[in-house]
Design a protein around this motif. Structure first.
Motif, PDB file in Angstrom:
ATOM      1  N   LYS A   1       0.824  -1.214   0.000  1.00  0.00           N
ATOM      2  CA  LYS A   1       0.000   0.000   0.000  1.00  0.00           C
ATOM      3  C   LYS A   1       0.856   1.261   0.000  1.00  0.00           C
ATOM      4  CE  LYS A   1      -4.044  -2.267   1.868  1.00  0.00           C
ATOM      5  NZ  LYS A   1      -5.100  -2.350   2.891  1.00  0.00           N
TER       6      LYS A   1
ATOM      7  N   TYR B   1       2.161   1.608  -3.519  1.00  0.00           N
ATOM      8  CA  TYR B   1       1.096   2.044  -4.430  1.00  0.00           C
ATOM      9  C   TYR B   1       0.806   3.532  -4.246  1.00  0.00           C
ATOM     10  CZ  TYR B   1      -3.102   1.549  -7.287  1.00  0.00           C
ATOM     11  OH  TYR B   1      -4.034   1.660  -8.281  1.00  0.00           O
TER      12      TYR B   1
ATOM     13  N   CYS C   1       1.477   6.379  -7.128  1.00  0.00           N
ATOM     14  CA  CYS C   1       0.378   7.221  -7.620  1.00  0.00           C
ATOM     15  C   CYS C   1       0.754   8.700  -7.550  1.00  0.00           C
ATOM     16  CB  CYS C   1      -0.894   6.970  -6.805  1.00  0.00           C
ATOM     17  SG  CYS C   1      -1.772   5.450  -7.237  1.00  0.00           S
TER      18      CYS C   1
ATOM     19  N   LYS D   1      -1.296  10.377 -10.343  1.00  0.00           N
ATOM     20  CA  LYS D   1      -2.558   9.640 -10.439  1.00  0.00           C
ATOM     21  C   LYS D   1      -3.464   9.965  -9.252  1.00  0.00           C
ATOM     22  CE  LYS D   1      -1.042   7.341 -14.045  1.00  0.00           C
ATOM     23  NZ  LYS D   1      -1.607   7.600 -15.405  1.00  0.00           N
TER      24      LYS D   1
ATOM     25  N   LEU E   1      -5.931   8.727  -6.162  1.00  0.00           N
ATOM     26  CA  LEU E   1      -6.077   7.599  -5.246  1.00  0.00           C
ATOM     27  C   LEU E   1      -7.012   7.997  -4.117  1.00  0.00           C
ATOM     28  CD1 LEU E   1      -5.046   4.747  -4.309  1.00  0.00           C
ATOM     29  CD2 LEU E   1      -3.299   5.956  -3.007  1.00  0.00           C
TER      30      LEU E   1
ATOM     31  N   ASP F   1     -15.215   6.366  -9.494  1.00  0.00           N
ATOM     32  CA  ASP F   1     -14.526   5.765 -10.632  1.00  0.00           C
ATOM     33  C   ASP F   1     -13.330   6.581 -11.108  1.00  0.00           C
ATOM     34  OD1 ASP F   1     -16.188   3.608 -10.658  1.00  0.00           O
ATOM     35  OD2 ASP F   1     -17.473   4.326 -12.281  1.00  0.00           O
TER      36      ASP F   1
ATOM     37  N   PHE G   1     -10.999   7.476  -9.207  1.00  0.00           N
ATOM     38  CA  PHE G   1      -9.904   7.135  -8.294  1.00  0.00           C
ATOM     39  C   PHE G   1      -9.611   5.638  -8.342  1.00  0.00           C
ATOM     40  CE2 PHE G   1     -11.943  10.839  -6.361  1.00  0.00           C
ATOM     41  CZ  PHE G   1     -10.877  11.620  -5.937  1.00  0.00           C
ATOM     42  N   SER G   2      -8.367   5.302  -8.021  1.00  0.00           N
ATOM     43  CA  SER G   2      -8.064   3.955  -7.572  1.00  0.00           C
ATOM     44  C   SER G   2      -8.377   3.946  -6.078  1.00  0.00           C
ATOM     45  CB  SER G   2      -6.590   3.614  -7.798  1.00  0.00           C
ATOM     46  OG  SER G   2      -6.286   3.614  -9.176  1.00  0.00           O
TER      47      SER G   2
ATOM     48  N   VAL H   1      -8.151   2.297  -2.249  1.00  0.00           N
ATOM     49  CA  VAL H   1      -7.384   1.433  -1.355  1.00  0.00           C
ATOM     50  C   VAL H   1      -7.995   1.522   0.038  1.00  0.00           C
ATOM     51  CG1 VAL H   1      -5.164   1.095  -0.201  1.00  0.00           C
ATOM     52  CG2 VAL H   1      -5.228   1.646  -2.639  1.00  0.00           C
TER      53      VAL H   1
END
Length: 207
Positions: A22, A25, A29, A34, A36, A172, A174-175, A177
């Protein structure tokens, strides 16, 4: 043949417990600009770890608590003044959008007014990445600078009475976690790091 370049993991903070996967990741990002979203119960460190990741990557970070924002348009866009002419004062959010490589932390997204979600939709869309300063078709547009990363936090679940069900189209963008809840052993380890002089008996009692 050319061997693929090995990605070096940014060192995890010494005073925070998060899985290697995590953490990697999150930092990837941010490094790649990106979006998240961290979800999970309050108190799991969703907000704190974003600050630590930005610090580890030497990235400028801008914090916006959407759960406490009353005047959404003023907070996210700015204000127009009329005195001897028309003047527009851009918000801190607009300034953040213009800062290349920045981390924009959207805290408590699940508590935000739905109007904030509507404003954020095109900003977070990877194919648009723009903020329109007014609803008029010909109004000025602010482009999101290069490598800007949006990290959101949300408390999701029926136990959070002041939260709203997040719009699916927004999620949608976002990724997602889920932040882990620490077990007893991990909590004891963390308290020992934070309070090394605390007795083991007191540490266990607290946990």
């Amino acid at each position: 043949t050319t061997q693929p370049k090995e990605v070096t993991m940014i060192s995890k903070p010494d005073d925070f417990i998060i899985s290697d996967l995590k953490w990697k990741y999150l930092t990837r990002c941010i490094d790649k600009g990106k979006n998240l979203m961290f979800v999970g119960p309050a108190g799991t460190g969703k907000t704190q770890i974003v600050f630590k990741a930005a610090e580890a990557l030497n990235k400028p970070i801008f914090y916006f608590n959407l759960g406490s924002t009353q005047d959404v348009r003023s907070a996210l866009i700015g204000n127009t003044y009329f005195k001897d002419g028309t003047y527009f004062e851009e918000s801190a959010f607009v300034s953040a959008l213009k800062t290349p490589g920045s981390v924009i932390l959207l805290d408590e997204l699940s508590r935000a007014n739905p109007e904030a979600w509507n404003i954020l939709m095109p900003v977070l869309d990877a194919n648009i990445r723009q903020l329109r300063l007014d609803e008029d078709v010909n109004s000025p547009i602010v482009d999101v600078a290069s490598e800007v990363s949006f990290i959101a936090t949300a408390n999701v679940g029926y136990e959070y009475s002041s939260t709203r069900t997040l719009d699916r189209a927004l999620v949608d963008r976002f990724s997602v976690v889920e932040m882990d809840v620490l077990n007893k052993e991990q909590e004891m380890k963390l308290i020992k790091i934070k309070r090394p002089n605390l007795s083991p008996i007191m540490n266990e009692t607290i946990c």
